[in-house]
Design a protein around this motif. Sequence first.
Motif, PDB file in Angstrom:
ATOM      1  N   GLY A  86       0.799  -1.217   0.000  1.00 53.20           N
ATOM      2  CA  GLY A  86       0.000   0.000   0.000  1.00 53.20           C
ATOM      3  C   GLY A  86       0.833   1.269   0.000  1.00 53.20           C
ATOM      4  O   GLY A  86       0.540   2.214  -0.742  1.00 53.20           O
ATOM      5  N   GLU A  87       1.869   1.301   0.826  1.00 55.56           N
ATOM      6  CA  GLU A  87       2.663   2.530   0.917  1.00 55.56           C
ATOM      7  C   GLU A  87       3.358   2.833  -0.410  1.00 55.56           C
ATOM      8  O   GLU A  87       3.478   4.000  -0.806  1.00 55.56           O
ATOM      9  CB  GLU A  87       3.693   2.399   2.045  1.00 55.56           C
ATOM     10  CG  GLU A  87       4.445   3.688   2.321  1.00 55.56           C
ATOM     11  CD  GLU A  87       5.471   3.547   3.444  1.00 55.56           C
ATOM     12  OE1 GLU A  87       5.552   2.469   4.054  1.00 55.56           O
ATOM     13  OE2 GLU A  87       6.180   4.537   3.717  1.00 55.56           O
ATOM     14  N   ALA A  88       3.798   1.795  -1.118  1.00 55.52           N
ATOM     15  CA  ALA A  88       4.467   2.001  -2.405  1.00 55.52           C
ATOM     16  C   ALA A  88       3.476   2.561  -3.425  1.00 55.52           C
ATOM     17  O   ALA A  88       3.786   3.502  -4.161  1.00 55.52           O
ATOM     18  CB  ALA A  88       5.059   0.691  -2.906  1.00 55.52           C
ATOM     19  N   LEU A  89       2.282   1.985  -3.459  1.00 60.14           N
ATOM     20  CA  LEU A  89       1.276   2.447  -4.425  1.00 60.14           C
ATOM     21  C   LEU A  89       0.816   3.865  -4.085  1.00 60.14           C
ATOM     22  O   LEU A  89       0.633   4.696  -4.976  1.00 60.14           O
ATOM     23  CB  LEU A  89       0.104   1.460  -4.455  1.00 60.14           C
ATOM     24  CG  LEU A  89       0.459   0.092  -5.071  1.00 60.14           C
ATOM     25  CD1 LEU A  89      -0.588  -0.960  -4.735  1.00 60.14           C
ATOM     26  CD2 LEU A  89       0.621   0.213  -6.595  1.00 60.14           C
ATOM     27  N   GLU A  90       0.644   4.141  -2.791  1.00 60.93           N
ATOM     28  CA  GLU A  90       0.342   5.516  -2.379  1.00 60.93           C
ATOM     29  C   GLU A  90       1.433   6.472  -2.851  1.00 60.93           C
ATOM     30  O   GLU A  90       1.164   7.566  -3.345  1.00 60.93           O
ATOM     31  CB  GLU A  90       0.276   5.612  -0.848  1.00 60.93           C
ATOM     32  CG  GLU A  90      -0.971   5.068  -0.194  1.00 60.93           C
ATOM     33  CD  GLU A  90      -0.980   5.309   1.329  1.00 60.93           C
ATOM     34  OE1 GLU A  90      -1.912   4.847   1.985  1.00 60.93           O
ATOM     35  OE2 GLU A  90      -0.037   5.957   1.841  1.00 60.93           O
ATOM     36  N   GLY A  91       2.676   6.043  -2.682  1.00 59.32           N
ATOM     37  CA  GLY A  91       3.810   6.883  -3.042  1.00 59.32           C
ATOM     38  C   GLY A  91       3.875   7.132  -4.540  1.00 59.32           C
ATOM     39  O   GLY A  91       4.120   8.254  -4.985  1.00 59.32           O
ATOM     40  N   LEU A  92       3.640   6.084  -5.332  1.00 57.52           N
ATOM     41  CA  LEU A  92       3.632   6.252  -6.793  1.00 57.52           C
ATOM     42  C   LEU A  92       2.542   7.240  -7.198  1.00 57.52           C
ATOM     43  O   LEU A  92       2.734   8.079  -8.073  1.00 57.52           O
ATOM     44  CB  LEU A  92       3.367   4.902  -7.486  1.00 57.52           C
ATOM     45  CG  LEU A  92       4.519   3.896  -7.503  1.00 57.52           C
ATOM     46  CD1 LEU A  92       4.048   2.582  -8.113  1.00 57.52           C
ATOM     47  CD2 LEU A  92       5.719   4.435  -8.276  1.00 57.52           C
ATOM     48  N   ASP A  93       1.387   7.116  -6.549  1.00 54.52           N
ATOM     49  CA  ASP A  93       0.277   8.019  -6.867  1.00 54.52           C
ATOM     50  C   ASP A  93       0.620   9.451  -6.477  1.00 54.52           C
ATOM     51  O   ASP A  93       0.356  10.392  -7.234  1.00 54.52           O
ATOM     52  CB  ASP A  93      -0.983   7.560  -6.126  1.00 54.52           C
ATOM     53  CG  ASP A  93      -2.138   8.533  -6.313  1.00 54.52           C
ATOM     54  OD1 ASP A  93      -2.344   8.982  -7.462  1.00 54.52           O
ATOM     55  OD2 ASP A  93      -2.820   8.845  -5.320  1.00 54.52           O
ATOM     56  N   PHE A  94       1.238   9.612  -5.315  1.00 51.99           N
ATOM     57  CA  PHE A  94       1.531  10.966  -4.844  1.00 51.99           C
ATOM     58  C   PHE A  94       2.669  11.629  -5.633  1.00 51.99           C
ATOM     59  O   PHE A  94       2.675  12.846  -5.832  1.00 51.99           O
ATOM     60  CB  PHE A  94       1.890  10.956  -3.350  1.00 51.99           C
ATOM     61  CG  PHE A  94       2.414  12.283  -2.881  1.00 51.99           C
ATOM     62  CD1 PHE A  94       1.573  13.389  -2.811  1.00 51.99           C
ATOM     63  CD2 PHE A  94       3.755  12.459  -2.568  1.00 51.99           C
ATOM     64  CE1 PHE A  94       2.057  14.631  -2.416  1.00 51.99           C
ATOM     65  CE2 PHE A  94       4.250  13.692  -2.174  1.00 51.99           C
ATOM     66  CZ  PHE A  94       3.398  14.783  -2.102  1.00 51.99           C
ATOM     67  N   ALA A  95       3.625  10.821  -6.090  1.00 55.00           N
ATOM     68  CA  ALA A  95       4.877  11.375  -6.644  1.00 55.00           C
ATOM     69  C   ALA A  95       4.650  12.487  -7.668  1.00 55.00           C
ATOM     70  O   ALA A  95       5.343  13.510  -7.644  1.00 55.00           O
ATOM     71  CB  ALA A  95       5.712  10.248  -7.249  1.00 55.00           C
ATOM     72  N   SER A  96       3.666  12.304  -8.537  1.00 55.00           N
ATOM     73  CA  SER A  96       3.510  13.295  -9.614  1.00 55.00           C
ATOM     74  C   SER A  96       3.110  14.667  -9.076  1.00 55.00           C
ATOM     75  O   SER A  96       3.306  15.681  -9.745  1.00 55.00           O
ATOM     76  CB  SER A  96       2.500  12.813 -10.650  1.00 55.00           C
ATOM     77  OG  SER A  96       1.189  13.068 -10.211  1.00 55.00           O
ATOM     78  N   GLU A  97       2.581  14.691  -7.858  1.00 54.62           N
ATOM     79  CA  GLU A  97       2.227  15.975  -7.235  1.00 54.62           C
ATOM     80  C   GLU A  97       3.465  16.847  -6.986  1.00 54.62           C
ATOM     81  O   GLU A  97       3.355  18.060  -6.845  1.00 54.62           O
ATOM     82  CB  GLU A  97       1.541  15.746  -5.889  1.00 54.62           C
ATOM     83  CG  GLU A  97       0.156  15.158  -5.962  1.00 54.62           C
ATOM     84  CD  GLU A  97      -0.926  16.229  -6.073  1.00 54.62           C
ATOM     85  OE1 GLU A  97      -0.818  17.265  -5.409  1.00 54.62           O
ATOM     86  OE2 GLU A  97      -1.876  16.005  -6.846  1.00 54.62           O
ATOM     87  N   LEU A  98       4.615  16.204  -6.877  1.00 53.61           N
ATOM     88  CA  LEU A  98       5.843  16.950  -6.583  1.00 53.61           C
ATOM     89  C   LEU A  98       6.164  17.930  -7.694  1.00 53.61           C
ATOM     90  O   LEU A  98       6.678  19.012  -7.457  1.00 53.61           O
ATOM     91  CB  LEU A  98       7.041  15.993  -6.449  1.00 53.61           C
ATOM     92  CG  LEU A  98       7.155  15.155  -5.191  1.00 53.61           C
ATOM     93  CD1 LEU A  98       8.304  14.178  -5.351  1.00 53.61           C
ATOM     94  CD2 LEU A  98       7.378  16.045  -3.967  1.00 53.61           C
TER      95      LEU A  98
END
Lengths: 584, 584
Positions: free
Chosen positions: B150-162
């Motif tokens: 879950g944390e990896a998928l959350e992170g992949l989803d969030f990354a583009s916000e950077l």
Amino acid sequence: MYIEKINQPTDVKNLNSEQLHILADEMRQALLQKLSKHGGHFGPNLGMVEAAIALHYVFNSPTDKIVYDVSHQSYPHKMLTGRKDAFLYEDKYDDVSGYSNPDESDHDFFTIGHTSTSVSLACGLAKGRDLKGDKENIIAVIGDGSLSGGEALEGLDFASELNSNLIIVVNDNDMSIAENHGGLYKNLKKLRDTDGKAECNLFKSMGLDYVFVKDGNDIDSLITAFKQVKDSTYPVVVHICTQKGKGYEIAEKNKEAWHYCGPFDLETGKSDMPQDGEDYSSMTADILLKKMKEDKTIVGITSATPTVFGFTEDKRKEAGSQFVDVGIAEETAVALASGIAKNGGKPIYGVYSTFIQRTYDQLSQDLCINNSAATILVYWASVYGMNDVTHLGIYDIPMMSNIPNLVYLAPTTKEEYLAMLDWSIEQNDHPVAIRVPISVVSDGKKVTKDFSKLNEYEVTQNGSKIAIVALGSFYSVGAKTAEIIENKTGVKPTLINPIYITGTDDKLLEQLKENHDIVITVEDGVLDGGFGEKIARFYGNSDIKVLNYGLKKEFLDRYNPEEIVKANRLTPEQIAEDVCGIIG
Amino acid sequence: MYIEKINQPTDVKNLNSEQLHILADEMRQALLQKLSKHGGHFGPNLGMVEAAIALHYVFNSPTDKIVYDVSHQSYPHKMLTGRKDAFLYEDKYDDVSGYSNPDESDHDFFTIGHTSTSVSLACGLAKGRDLKGDKENIIAVIGDGSLSGGEALEGLDFASELNSNLIIVVNDNDMSIAENHGGLYKNLKKLRDTDGKAECNLFKSMGLDYVFVKDGNDIDSLITAFKQVKDSTYPVVVHICTQKGKGYEIAEKNKEAWHYCGPFDLETGKSDMPQDGEDYSSMTADILLKKMKEDKTIVGITSATPTVFGFTEDKRKEAGSQFVDVGIAEETAVALASGIAKNGGKPIYGVYSTFIQRTYDQLSQDLCINNSAATILVYWASVYGMNDVTHLGIYDIPMMSNIPNLVYLAPTTKEEYLAMLDWSIEQNDHPVAIRVPISVVSDGKKVTKDFSKLNEYEVTQNGSKIAIVALGSFYSVGAKTAEIIENKTGVKPTLINPIYITGTDDKLLEQLKENHDIVITVEDGVLDGGFGEKIARFYGNSDIKVLNYGLKKEFLDRYNPEEIVKANRLTPEQIAEDVCGIIG
């Protein structure tokens, strides 16, 4: 009215298309009436009316099983499954909870209140069915906002392994509580813009089949789509586009404000309960905004609930790139905070007590093992917080405070909270969490304490025989208890503000042995694994008697806090009575 | 040798292409030598040699920052960042840990041991950089197996916000510890099969850019790709296909067995430490397989570590659809178990103590609020378990046992464990967890206890003055302590097997007051928030003295268990000495 005659889903099946449309209007009117008088989740339910009707028209609940994610959008479902009275008649409004609830109906399978759980839970129902060789449909209904949560993404990834019937209805209203954040929402937009035809498709990339419904508030389109996937022998996503707050113009225009509502005037949309007085949320946002201007490395973090620490839309704009919403993704929020701290930033993560528990492993591994100097503000951690069983704020102490390296602080006043916040942001040595009280208490006293002297409690009143260690928001309970005892017995108790939830002041506790017989602890949370037990352990091998006051370990639901406080003997009068009984 | 001259990454940059290839061979040989003598993570490291070289050739570590997921594949990185000696010279093998470690080197940014954290942590480093206005590259290296968390998928989803530089290297060796499970792996296969050209692309659907490297063990291709993405101003995934265990034929052919290894013979691949005797893992798989044949609703669940409860490849095949691997997805594992139980199945989830903490919220919300009758087997929960700071097995009691409704059992013998397992699988009233001991102790006694009588402890020896409540795997410590005390003082202590971690036997504890002065608790875990403190709280307001024995709350790392046990005064001799000191 049709809705008055809907006692079970089969009653929906007997209506024709025109009648279903009238039913939808009636349901929406009933929702508006109830919500304006009673409050509740507003936008999500107004958007789900048609989909709930279509689901019950096509599927055979409860043989076919529908699982609502978060389930704050399950009011229309409740209206169609024998619980309409709780939406039609004011005296029955409280007969149902705000979430799905197996105690209310055979059409509900889980008590759900946290997001992102529906797909994995539905996978379980589907697997149970397959083991038994049964054939019913299993349906998960999940909002777009919930998709960013780790458990939801895990569930979407796992679903295709089932290789059997599972229908995932993605209710896409292009909103979380606030606006969505995360790359997957660009993909949802692309799918909406292409009528679901874009080749690059998150759901297909997870191995799932996919059906698109352009107007998710159109009953006929929904019925067509659901009929198409009914009895599917493989997992399939039905992506429906709905409008949050549909049918109430004021809410359609301001979706964030109308996610949840208290009682309001139906004509004007104005709240019947205007808020006044200071609150820790807006106070915190204002202070952080001020600090952000002076220090560009300060950054606020939310996991999709920005207003928990006061970051309304205007304040988020003001903060600009110094405010980050990770979406519903608490695990990433904590890891992000740790990473920011390790690269020179000063992160402050604001979160509800009930949701901080979604990230235990990240607190332990990403944050505390690495000793990253992040600040976590934990809100609504109190028996006086949210009172649904899924939203209890009384478990954060056992959950967090037994993790090494974490410094968990319990302020008793506004002045202390502000001093702690200042200290926490500027220090570089510890991961720090602050348990923000619900009510603002101000004593005007200047705080001079150096919080870096860990686990050094503060004696606020010197006394003898009895010492009262009263934690954070319940410091006032301890103070009042001391007063009553002194009045009743003439014995002036020592009063202690422990400040630190995560450690014991062994030197002070040792000193107390000299002229005290009884030590009382008082905390605003469950006793098991909590603060008081550590004091009981400390004195285990001594003549000091220890009485721990706090809450029993149990899943409370829709309780009256005053009653629960009394049932746990947590009022100053009750505690004083117990103590006087002992000292005789 | 080139490797002997690599003291920092700049030394890599000075080599030409041919020399880099020789360096890779030398590193692989050194790894094989060390692993065959010392043991460690095998397959992941042999696969990462070329990528580590290429990363350090292209990027400027530590200004550019590389975060390894799980970091059990960071040995080649360590060899290139000043730590080669720990891989070249046998007397220095233990100078480095098996995971990334900031205490060892400025080239490591976090202590990491759990999977799926790298992207979110790297997002934090990137955000910190952006807040300061710096420009370095931030690189996360994550294996395909970790993507399902879950944390990896959350992170992949969030990354583009950077919206700024972040390079995510997906190291795809088409394996988790065992084979991968989940729909996203079909997408990875499609990407491999189309040289990354498939339109439907998980990473792109998360809003990320994408670069494909067909041969991730080819240094030149890797250098080309990394040069291409270096200084990228937006988040990008570099998908590299590597071979797990590359360069050791036996491992290439049996990737699961060679994920981790103990010392072995380099010629034959045979382990130097042949295992003998009974163990709870294979015992459990054998029993469950037998039961599965009799009852088709019984199902084993793993989150990518099937052998933790004995489900080796052959046994997984034998179980067929009655065994489910959800991939690295502990949250989904618990939710799945809850759903299966609610739809008539009998789920048994086997998991390591250190990983059960990745699913606190699901234990509380999905499982325990819903009171689903699932069984969770918690392994390696002991001070004698894994001893890396990221893999401690001593925090499950405070983490789990303070959640309402959960029944957490602590067996003391094989017979008791089997009886508990039987009971748990067949009952329908409670979520049950069993804390499986590490060593098998058998006393041959028939267990007649009815475990449904919750919190009814068992008195195994009647005595007086002193009562010893000794939990689960440390029951033997309590028994031995009793023996020593009796020998020394003539006082025969009462000995109690509490069985239930999650509750106190108030009736029995009350009775003990009659002819006991001291109650001792002994547990194989941290004291804070644990079992003993509940006993201390119970007796707080009495004349009974309570001594709690267990471990101090701290992050232990690569410790000697015997030393830690002694330091915490947890040997029978020490406890007896303390007690004798008190009774005088």
